[in-house]
Design a protein around this motif. Structure first.
Motif, PDB file in Angstrom:
ATOM      1  N   ALA A 125       0.849  -0.963   0.055  1.00 55.76           N
ATOM      2  CA  ALA A 125      -0.008   0.062  -0.014  1.00 55.76           C
ATOM      3  C   ALA A 125       0.955   1.417  -0.103  1.00 55.76           C
ATOM      4  N   VAL A 126       0.551   2.035  -0.762  1.00 58.15           N
ATOM      5  CA  VAL A 126       1.449   3.504  -1.193  1.00 58.15           C
ATOM      6  C   VAL A 126       0.915   4.321   0.225  1.00 58.15           C
ATOM      7  N   GLU A 127       1.706   4.669   1.251  1.00 57.28           N
ATOM      8  CA  GLU A 127       1.306   5.721   1.984  1.00 57.28           C
ATOM      9  C   GLU A 127       1.881   7.145   1.684  1.00 57.28           C
ATOM     10  N   THR A 128       0.743   8.104   1.561  1.00 57.19           N
ATOM     11  CA  THR A 128       1.204   9.275   1.304  1.00 57.19           C
ATOM     12  C   THR A 128       0.507  10.323   2.579  1.00 57.19           C
ATOM     13  N   VAL A 129       0.889  11.697   2.014  1.00 51.29           N
ATOM     14  CA  VAL A 129       0.457  12.650   3.017  1.00 51.29           C
ATOM     15  C   VAL A 129      -1.184  12.613   3.094  1.00 51.29           C
ATOM     16  N   ALA A 130      -1.669  12.414   2.019  1.00 51.12           N
ATOM     17  CA  ALA A 130      -3.155  12.151   2.067  1.00 51.12           C
ATOM     18  C   ALA A 130      -3.856  11.317   3.087  1.00 51.12           C
ATOM     19  N   GLY A 131      -2.718  10.034   3.251  1.00 52.94           N
ATOM     20  CA  GLY A 131      -3.193   9.120   4.015  1.00 52.94           C
ATOM     21  C   GLY A 131      -3.311   9.393   5.385  1.00 52.94           C
ATOM     22  N   ILE A 132      -2.431  10.597   5.740  1.00 54.67           N
ATOM     23  CA  ILE A 132      -2.293  11.044   7.083  1.00 54.67           C
ATOM     24  C   ILE A 132      -3.956  11.001   7.752  1.00 54.67           C
ATOM     25  N   VAL A 133      -4.902  11.542   6.934  1.00 53.92           N
ATOM     26  CA  VAL A 133      -6.194  11.691   7.188  1.00 53.92           C
ATOM     27  C   VAL A 133      -6.642  10.387   7.856  1.00 53.92           C
ATOM     28  N   ASP A 134      -6.687   9.405   7.264  1.00 59.82           N
ATOM     29  CA  ASP A 134      -7.159   8.047   7.722  1.00 59.82           C
ATOM     30  C   ASP A 134      -6.235   7.593   9.016  1.00 59.82           C
ATOM     31  N   LEU A 135      -4.956   7.954   8.950  1.00 56.68           N
ATOM     32  CA  LEU A 135      -4.376   7.417  10.410  1.00 56.68           C
ATOM     33  C   LEU A 135      -4.824   8.263  11.364  1.00 56.68           C
ATOM     34  N   VAL A 136      -5.207   9.393  11.200  1.00 50.56           N
ATOM     35  CA  VAL A 136      -5.577  10.273  12.532  1.00 50.56           C
ATOM     36  C   VAL A 136      -7.077   9.853  12.693  1.00 50.56           C
ATOM     37  N   GLU A 137      -7.801   9.532  11.739  1.00 50.11           N
ATOM     38  CA  GLU A 137      -8.999   8.876  12.212  1.00 50.11           C
ATOM     39  C   GLU A 137      -9.037   7.396  12.951  1.00 50.11           C
ATOM     40  N   ARG A 138      -8.099   6.672  12.670  1.00 49.50           N
ATOM     41  CA  ARG A 138      -8.115   5.720  13.354  1.00 49.50           C
ATOM     42  C   ARG A 138      -7.460   5.861  14.818  1.00 49.50           C
ATOM     43  N   ALA A 139      -6.346   6.755  15.013  1.00 48.09           N
ATOM     44  CA  ALA A 139      -5.840   7.130  16.220  1.00 48.09           C
ATOM     45  C   ALA A 139      -7.058   7.821  17.152  1.00 48.09           C
ATOM     46  N   ARG A 140      -8.073   8.151  16.678  1.00 47.76           N
ATOM     47  CA  ARG A 140      -8.936   8.902  17.540  1.00 47.76           C
ATOM     48  C   ARG A 140      -9.714   7.872  18.331  1.00 47.76           C
ATOM     49  N   PHE A 141      -9.760   6.442  18.072  1.00 45.97           N
ATOM     50  CA  PHE A 141     -10.186   5.377  18.759  1.00 45.97           C
ATOM     51  C   PHE A 141      -9.603   5.140  20.240  1.00 45.97           C
ATOM     52  N   ARG A 142      -8.139   5.756  20.363  1.00 47.21           N
ATOM     53  CA  ARG A 142      -7.435   5.474  21.354  1.00 47.21           C
ATOM     54  C   ARG A 142      -7.058   6.693  22.255  1.00 47.21           C
ATOM     55  N   SER A 143      -7.331   7.829  21.570  1.00 47.11           N
ATOM     56  CA  SER A 143      -6.971   9.208  22.243  1.00 47.11           C
ATOM     57  C   SER A 143      -7.548  10.390  21.397  1.00 47.11           C
TER      58      SER A 143
END
Length: 435
Positions: free
Chosen positions: A282-300
């Motif tokens: 999977a190609v991680e890009t700056v645009a993927g930071i949005v999904d990364l933050v969404e997943r991080a909201r479950f724990r903090s």
């Protein structure tokens, strides 16, 4: 009587100095044996020739004074060769000077006087092999002159002396120089091949080191992000399982999702390392930071701010002009920063800012507030996350800044340059066009 230790005997035989002394003795002994053998054997052999002149009648009889002087001269010449390794030029002059003394003491040895040239030939070869020609040529001239004088004293003909000097000094010198040049060429080729092999080994070692560092960064990023989240959610589940079972079940589902995600990332990494399995990446890009933050909201408590610039129009992607390797570095840096914030400042609010307004660069900032609760103890061997961030930033030529904030929190800021800076041109009708 017990035999000597084989290891001691092998070490003694393999000593270079012992081996050199043995070679010197063999050279001197061989020269003496050949010279004395010719001195003793040539007259009887020539006397057996029916059509030849009786050479034996024109040489001193064995063990007479003249014959003894010639034999002693040959032995002294051969013995002097023992010092040819330590003083080759001195030995060459001494070996060449002895025939002059023999010619003065035993003029009756004219027909066998040429045997004195044999030790001179050996001395010339040994000197030419061990002394550069630029330093040896004066000694060679002296040796040639001595050989010519010794032969001229007996024969009375200078031309014969010069001819013997050329045969005893000049010809062996040419042959030896040819042999030495071939040896030097062979040694140079061997050294060149060895240098090439060492360079190849160094390049392979450097490539392996780079690959190991890259794999270490990938494994650390995957493990630190997912496993730290799993550990935090497990701690929350442990506290909520009795007081809020519904939230505990939700946390358990999130743990399962995180576990599946880390397994998928590890499978992709293993697929890249194996040759018989097609790599799925999977190609991680700056645009993927949005999904990364969404997943991080479950724990903090994580908030995302995206500051788009005026140069962005239509379907232009976030961080346009930033290379894929730099975008991967940005994604991994945010991933590591969020994992560190959740580990060291649990329950503290965290803000991820993607500043895309500058047409020449993109700035990504992750800042967390001071910890509201004490952090769990960490391993003393930590620090790999920040090291990995700096390595990724250096790899893509980005600028990384980390450190505490004025409010007691922590900040990570990454600035990425654009490979093709967006330029805003003014169209003829007044509309802005991205070029």
């Amino acid at each position: 009587m017990a035999s000597a230790d084989p290891r001691t005997r092998t070490s003694r035989d393999g000593d270079p100095r012992t081996r050199d002394r043995r070679v010197d003795v063999l050279v001197a002994l061989g020269t003496a044996v050949v010279a004395l053998g010719l001195l003793i054997g040539l007259p009887p052999l020539d006397a057996l020739e029916p059509d030849g002149t009786a050479l034996a009648l024109r040489v001193p009889a064995p063990f007479t004074a003249a014959w003894t002087v010639l034999a002693i001269g040959l032995l002294v010449q051969s013995a002097a060769l023992l010092a040819a390794r330590r003083a080759p030029r001195t030995v060459l002059v001494a070996v060449s000077a002895l025939p002059v003394l023999v010619a003065a003491l035993a003029p009756q040895s004219l027909d066998l006087f040429g045997l004195t040239a044999l030790p001179v030939v050996v001395a010339v070869v040994l000197a030419a092999l061990r002394v550069p020609l630029a330093r040896l040529w004066p000694t060679l001239l002296v040796a040639g002159a001595l050989v010519a004088v010794g032969s001229a004293v007996l024969s009375g003909a200078l031309g014969q002396g010069v001819l013997q000097a050329v045969g005893a000094v000049g010809l062996p010198l040419l042959v030896t120089l040819l042999v030495r040049s071939r040896r030097e060429v062979r040694a140079a080729r061997t050294a060149e091949a060895s240098a090439v092999f060492r360079e190849q080994d160094a390049l392979v070692d450097a490539a392996v080191s780079r690959e190991r560092a890259a794999m270490a960064r990938e494994l650390h990023d995957i493990a630190a992000h997912h496993l730290s989240g799993i550990a935090l959610m497990a701690a929350v589940i442990d506290r909520q399982i009795d007081s809020d079972p519904e939230r505990a079940h939700e946390g358990a589902r999130q743990v399962r999702e995180q576990s599946t995600a880390v397994l998928d990332d590890l499978r992709r990494l293993v697929g890249l390392l194996r040759e018989d399995v097609p790599a799925e990446r999977a190609v991680e890009t700056v645009a993927g930071i949005v999904d990364l933050v969404e997943r991080a909201r479950f724990r903090s408590d994580v908030r995302l701010d995206v500051l788009a610039g005026d140069h962005q129009r239509g379907a232009q992607a976030l961080a346009d002009g930033v290379g894929p390797l730099a975008q991967l570095a940005a994604y991994r840096t945010v991933q590591e920063a969020l994992a560190n914030a959740a580990l060291h400042a649990p329950s503290a609010p965290c803000t991820v800012t993607v500043d895309d307004r500058d047409p020449t660069r993109v700035v990504i900032r992750v800042e967390n507030a001071p910890a509201a609760a004490p952090a769990a103890p960490t391993s003393p061997s930590g620090g790999n996350g920040l090291r990995g961030m700096r390595e990724r930033a250096d790899l893509v030529g980005a600028s990384l800044q980390t450190g505490p904030t004025a409010t007691g929190g922590w900040m990570v800021e990454l600035a990425l340059g654009r490979e093709a800076p967006a330029a805003v041109a003014q169209a003829a009708d007044g509309d802005e066009v991205v070029a």
